[in-house]
Structure formats: structure tokens, C-alpha cells
Design a protein around this motif. Structure first.
Motif, short mmCIF file in Angstrom:
data_model
loop_
_atom_site.label_atom_id
_atom_site.label_comp_id
_atom_site.label_asym_id
_atom_site.label_seq_id
_atom_site.Cartn_x
_atom_site.Cartn_y
_atom_site.Cartn_z
N PRO A 1 0.75 -1.14 0.16
CA PRO A 1 0.03 0.00 0.17
C PRO A 1 0.84 1.26 -0.01
CG PRO A 1 -0.69 -1.60 1.76
CD PRO A 1 0.69 -2.16 1.18
N ILE A 2 0.30 2.30 -0.28
CA ILE A 2 0.93 3.61 -0.41
C ILE A 2 1.08 4.28 1.11
CG2 ILE A 2 0.68 6.07 -1.03
CD1 ILE A 2 -0.30 4.93 -3.93
N GLY A 3 -0.03 4.06 1.61
CA GLY A 3 0.07 4.48 3.03
C GLY A 3 -1.52 5.32 3.64
N LEU A 4 -1.18 6.38 3.50
CA LEU A 4 -2.71 7.41 3.81
C LEU A 4 -2.87 8.27 2.72
CD1 LEU A 4 -4.73 8.53 5.85
CD2 LEU A 4 -3.14 10.12 6.61
N ILE A 5 -4.14 8.06 2.14
CA ILE A 5 -4.23 8.89 1.03
C ILE A 5 -5.50 9.94 1.37
CG2 ILE A 5 -5.56 8.62 -1.27
CD1 ILE A 5 -3.12 6.77 -0.89
N GLY A 6 -5.12 11.07 0.76
CA GLY A 6 -6.18 12.24 0.95
C GLY A 6 -6.93 12.46 -0.17
N ASN B 1 -4.98 0.83 2.14
CA ASN B 1 -4.52 2.12 2.45
C ASN B 1 -5.44 2.75 3.54
OD1 ASN B 1 -2.29 2.87 0.50
ND2 ASN B 1 -3.89 1.94 -0.73
N ALA B 2 -5.16 3.50 4.34
CA ALA B 2 -6.10 4.41 5.00
C ALA B 2 -6.63 5.44 4.26
CB ALA B 2 -5.53 4.90 6.44
N VAL B 3 -7.68 6.23 4.54
CA VAL B 3 -8.01 7.28 3.64
C VAL B 3 -8.48 8.56 4.55
CG1 VAL B 3 -10.58 6.42 3.29
CG2 VAL B 3 -9.35 8.18 1.78
N LEU B 4 -8.26 9.50 4.43
CA LEU B 4 -8.85 10.89 4.95
C LEU B 4 -9.63 11.82 3.97
CD1 LEU B 4 -8.91 12.77 7.37
CD2 LEU B 4 -7.03 13.65 6.82
N LEU B 5 -11.07 11.78 3.99
CA LEU B 5 -11.81 12.24 2.91
C LEU B 5 -12.43 13.72 3.50
CD1 LEU B 5 -14.06 9.15 3.14
CD2 LEU B 5 -12.76 9.83 1.21
N ARG B 6 -12.40 14.74 2.17
CA ARG B 6 -12.62 15.98 2.67
C ARG B 6 -13.71 16.17 1.40
NH1 ARG B 6 -14.29 21.12 1.41
NH2 ARG B 6 -13.50 22.71 3.35
N GLY B 7 -15.05 16.20 1.63
CA GLY B 7 -15.80 16.33 0.64
C GLY B 7 -16.27 17.88 0.72
N GLY B 8 -17.10 18.29 -0.39
CA GLY B 8 -17.34 19.56 -0.57
C GLY B 8 -18.64 19.90 0.32
N SER B 9 -18.68 21.21 0.53
CA SER B 9 -19.95 21.91 1.51
C SER B 9 -21.38 21.51 0.82
CB SER B 9 -19.72 23.14 1.60
OG SER B 9 -19.89 23.84 0.32
N GLU B 10 -21.21 21.64 -0.53
CA GLU B 10 -22.47 21.17 -1.28
C GLU B 10 -23.21 19.76 -1.00
OE1 GLU B 10 -19.33 19.54 -3.86
OE2 GLU B 10 -19.71 21.73 -2.59
N ALA B 11 -22.15 18.60 -0.60
CA ALA B 11 -22.56 17.67 -0.27
C ALA B 11 -22.49 17.06 1.06
CB ALA B 11 -21.84 16.43 -1.23
N VAL B 12 -22.59 17.91 1.92
CA VAL B 12 -22.15 17.55 3.44
C VAL B 12 -22.84 16.79 3.87
CG1 VAL B 12 -22.91 19.78 4.32
CG2 VAL B 12 -21.30 18.77 5.48
N HIS B 13 -24.41 16.84 4.08
CA HIS B 13 -25.29 15.92 4.58
C HIS B 13 -25.19 14.41 3.88
CE1 HIS B 13 -26.97 20.07 5.18
NE2 HIS B 13 -27.09 19.53 6.38
N SER B 14 -24.98 14.50 2.62
CA SER B 14 -25.00 13.26 1.96
C SER B 14 -23.61 12.41 2.46
CB SER B 14 -24.78 13.40 0.55
OG SER B 14 -25.97 14.04 0.12
N ASN B 15 -22.57 13.12 2.61
CA ASN B 15 -21.21 12.55 2.74
C ASN B 15 -21.28 12.09 4.32
OD1 ASN B 15 -20.12 13.17 0.19
ND2 ASN B 15 -19.39 14.98 0.77
N ARG B 16 -21.64 12.75 5.15
CA ARG B 16 -21.88 12.42 6.43
C ARG B 16 -22.61 11.15 6.78
NH1 ARG B 16 -22.32 18.53 9.33
NH2 ARG B 16 -19.68 18.98 9.05
N ALA B 17 -23.70 11.29 6.10
CA ALA B 17 -24.54 9.92 6.20
C ALA B 17 -23.88 8.46 5.61
CB ALA B 17 -25.93 10.04 5.59
N GLY C 1 -5.97 23.34 2.70
CA GLY C 1 -4.86 23.91 2.86
C GLY C 1 -3.65 22.99 3.68
N ALA C 2 -4.45 22.72 4.90
CA ALA C 2 -3.64 21.92 5.86
C ALA C 2 -3.49 20.42 5.17
CB ALA C 2 -4.59 21.67 6.99
N MET C 3 -4.28 19.73 4.37
CA MET C 3 -4.23 18.52 3.98
C MET C 3 -2.88 18.69 2.72
SD MET C 3 -8.06 16.97 3.28
CE MET C 3 -7.49 15.38 2.76
N LEU C 4 -3.00 19.73 2.04
CA LEU C 4 -2.19 20.11 1.00
C LEU C 4 -0.53 20.22 1.64
CD1 LEU C 4 -4.13 22.13 -1.38
CD2 LEU C 4 -3.94 19.89 -1.42
N ALA C 5 -0.47 20.44 2.82
CA ALA C 5 0.66 20.90 3.50
C ALA C 5 1.26 19.81 4.26
CB ALA C 5 0.74 22.25 4.34
#
Length: 423
Positions: free
Chosen positions: A123-128, A150-166, A197-201
């Protein structure tokens, strides 16, 4: 008075989640293929059981998107219905039974001194994953990452926030029941843009970033990231109808490539017609009848008076809508020159009965996906038998085209000796 703890900043949130994800990935990487398969099937079951909550959250997101003026293409990407949700669960089950790439021996050799060498997939590791609008990415990305260790850290857009959380809540429950560490699949809880920005850094914590979204998002990620990025910008896809193409086939492919779903990255954005093709009107008429706006050069406009004049920037535009640029070109070389000048390296297709022309097109067009006698709408990991995709990569390093399990692995060398020392 007892002092209240200060709220975490977006950077602190990302760092905390990323560190937890890295720890979880170590355990996930040791899970057997059957255990990961069972966990993903459990997640698919949980997704189906949570359908009412997911669809309710999605309805709220769609209503908010319509009120906020989201484009028709964005609304189409955002919207879920029972059929799309079932397809999402089906994709998890398909990914679950795919061959596990982890531990696969790529090649091996024995050196003259007797040392045995192997290159083995790991595996690559942690994917953002940073994405907009499409809530199915939450499920697809989680499943592909888990299956490939791989583990994954997901950051969805605000337009789909309720869908993504469910969706994430259902996935987390199902995966946990299958023994996957909870921190292996995490959703960034804040919509603060500083989290991106924090993820990119986070170069020491996140091993690869995959952006899924519009040109502005992907451009920002590619410009600002200190983490390796796997991405594509526009899907400026061409279909070239060569002079020997079967008219019935060519018409069906052109209509499907544009109008099946206009808002996906595999949609055709430019139709190239050979100047000696015998039935150009049979290509444009079904598109016009289907409500597609055509913009063409002078020769294209002579085919039908409803074709509007093309602007210079139309050749370089990803419409993601029922709009299509049309050009008449003088044969295969002119078509390939047009694609080289205006294409984005995503998906380009030729419709022809001339096998030599087809083979030249496949060999010489420098795109991640090149097709012969097929609609560009097939540019999709699921359609390629990959279960799903984490994205389509148009670069030339590591992975190209639909990126699925193998594209989420790297390799390391195993060296086995019997006491050899270097002279």
C-alpha cells in the motif's frame, strides 16, 4: 471559572486525523484479503440499511444546491436516488471480490552471487481525497483504499455535506463490524476551507492527494500541494468519425458520447468529422434533436444551419453540458493534430472501419484512454472492470487512466541472502 479548551484549528484537526489514520493503516495493511473482502461486504450491507438516512441527507443537499444556483451538471453529480445508491453498494461488493494487489510479486530474479530479489506490491499509506459534489466518491474511495490496504482521509465539498456524513457513518459502522480500524476511513468534520490547505501541506503525514472536482479545485491542489498529487484537469474529449466509419455506428456513438450524461468527465466535448465522411448530417441531426447546442467551424456549419459559429476558446472548453464543438477535418492526420493541440490527455476516440487508421490513432494519440469504435462515456473504472475508480489520472507518472486498486499501491524490494557480503 474553569477555562474552556480552545477549539481545534483546521490544521490541528487534519494533523490529529492524519496521525490516527497512519496508525490505523499499519493494522489495515496486515489484514488478509478475505478479511478485507468480508469487511467491504459488511459495509455494502450497512449502506443499503442506511438508505433512508442517506437519501434524506442528499435531498437536503440537492435543495440547498438548487437554492444556491448550482449548475445542472453539478446537481446531476450530487443527486442520489435508490438506483444510484444501490449502484454504490454494488460497487463496494464488486471491489470486495477483486484480486488483492497487496503482496503480489511484480517480478523476481536471482543475482550471480545467489541473492534472491523480488519487487512486491505494498500500500501507499494514507491517501487524502479532496472532492466536490459527487457523494459516491465517499464510498468508492473508502472501498478502494481499504481493499488496497490504505487508510483514507476524506474531505468532501460543502454542497454534499449531509450526503457525505450519512454515507460515511454507514460505511464506518459496516467496516468496523468487519474488523477494519475505525480510523482507517475518516471524514474531515469541518467545512472550513483551511482544512484543504492543511491537507495539502501535510507532507509528513499524508502520502498522496487525489483531487476530484472542478478545474479551480484541481488547479489549486496542483499549485499548492507539498504532497504528491494524482489528478487530471479538464476532460476535453474528442470523437473522430473517419471516412470509412459505419454511419449507424458513428451516429449512435456520437449521440451517446455526448448526451448520455453531459456532466461527467468522460463526455465528448468535440466532434471531429472527416471531410470525406459520406453522412455528416446523420451525425449532427440526432444531437440537435436531443437538444444539444452545436458550435462549429465554417465547414461544420454548412452541414446544418442550426450549428452556431464556434469561438476560439470552444476548442479548449470542457462544457459538462449539452454543448458540443464540431469541426470538419481533412483526414486522420488533421484529426490527430487537432487533438494534440486542444486535447487534455483524458479520453479520445476514433470511429472507423479502417483497421490501420484505428491502430495509428491508438498508437499516436497521447491520451490516458484511447478508444476505437466505442463511446467515451466508458471512461470509467467500473466499466473497465476495476470495480470503481479513485479518479482518472492524465499524467505520465505512477498511474494513468482510471486509478483503482493497483494504482493505489507502490512496491518495495525483498532481498533474501545466505550471508553474502559486498566485496
Amino acid at each position: 471559572m474553569i477555562a474552556q479548551p480552545a477549539a481545534e484549528s483546521a490544521t490541528e484537526v487534519v494533523e490529529r486525523l492524519a496521525r490516527a489514520g497512519r496508525m490505523a493503516q499499519r493494522a489495515l495493511a496486515c489484514m488478509s484479503a478475505p478479511a478485507k473482502e468480508a469487511a467491504l461486504k459488511s459495509a455494502a450491507k450497512a449502506l443499503r440499511q442506511a438508505a433512508p438516512e442517506i437519501l434524506a441527507g442528499n435531498a437536503l443537499d440537492v435543495a440547498n444546491g438548487e437554492n444556491n444556483g448550482l449548475s445542472g451538471a453539478m446537481i446531476d453529480r450530487l443527486r442520489l436516488d435508490p438506483q444510484r445508491l444501490e449502484a454504490m453498494a454494488d460497487a463496494l461488493e464488486q471491489i470486495a471480490v477483486l484480486d488483492d494487489p497487496v503482496g503480489r510479486v511484480i517480478d523476481s530474479s536471482v543475482r550471480p552471487n545467489g541473492m534472491e530479489l523480488q519487487r512486491v506490491r505494498v500500500p501507499i499509506g494514507l491517501i487524502g481525497i479532496i472532492y466536490e459534489s459527487r457523494p459516491n466518491v465517499t464510498a468508492d474511495a473508502a472501498a478502494l483504499c481499504v481493499r488496497s490496504g490504505n487508510a483514507v482521509l476524506l474531505r468532501g465539498g460543502s454542497e454534499a455535506v449531509h450526503s457525505n456524513r450519512a454515507i460515511h457513518a454507514a460505511l464506518a459502522e459496516g467496516l468496523a463490524q468487519g474488523g477494519v480500524p475505525a480510523e482507517a476511513v475518516q471524514l474531515v468534520p469541518t467545512q472550513d476551507r483551511a482544512a484543504v490547505g492543511a491537507m495539502l501541506a501535510a507532507a509528513e503525514l499524508i502520502d498522496m492527494i487525489v483531487p476530484r472536482g472542478g478545474k479551480s479545485l484541481v488547479g489549486r491542489v496542483q499549485a499548492d500541494a507539498r504532497v504528491p498529487v494524482l489528478a487530471h484537469l479538464d476532460g476535453i474529449n474528442h470523437t473522430f468519425v473517419e471516412r470509412t466509419a459505419d454511419p449507424t455506428m458513428a451516429s449512435a456513438i456520437a449521440l451517446n458520447a455526448k448526451m448520455r450524461r453531459t456532466g461527467i468527465c468522460g463526455a465528448m466535448e468535440t466532434l471531429l468529422i472527416d471531410a470525406t465522411y459520406p453522412d455528416p448530417h446523420g451525425l449532427v441531426l440526432p444531437l440537435l434533436d436531443a437538444g444539444c447546442e452545436l458550435r462549429g467551424d465554417a465547414r461544420a456549419r454548412s452541414i446544418d444551419t442550426r450549428i452556431q459559429p464556434v469561438a476560439d476558446n470552444d476548442w479548449d472548453t470542457e462544457y459538462l453540458d449539452a454543448v458540443l464543438a464540431v469541426a470538419v477535418v481533412d483526414g486522420l492526420d488533421a484529426a490527430m493534430a487537432h487533438i494534440a493541440r486542444h486535447g487534455s490527455g483524458h479520453t479520445d476516440a476514433i470511429v472507423t472501419s479502417d483497421q490501420m487508421a484505428a491502430e495509428r490513432f491508438l498508437a499516436e494519440v497521447d491520451s490516458a484512454i484511447v478508444m476505437h469504435n466505442a463511446s467515451s462515456q466508458f471512461a470509467d473504472g467500473g466499466e473497465f472492470g476495476l470495480g470503481a475508480e479513485i479518479g482518472i489520472a492524465t499524467g505520465r507518472l505512477h498511474a494513468r487512466g482510471p486509478v483503482a486498486l493497483e494504482g493505489l499501491t507502490t512496491y518495495k524490494w525483498f532481498v533474501r541472502g545466505t550471508g553474502q557480503v559486498r566485496p
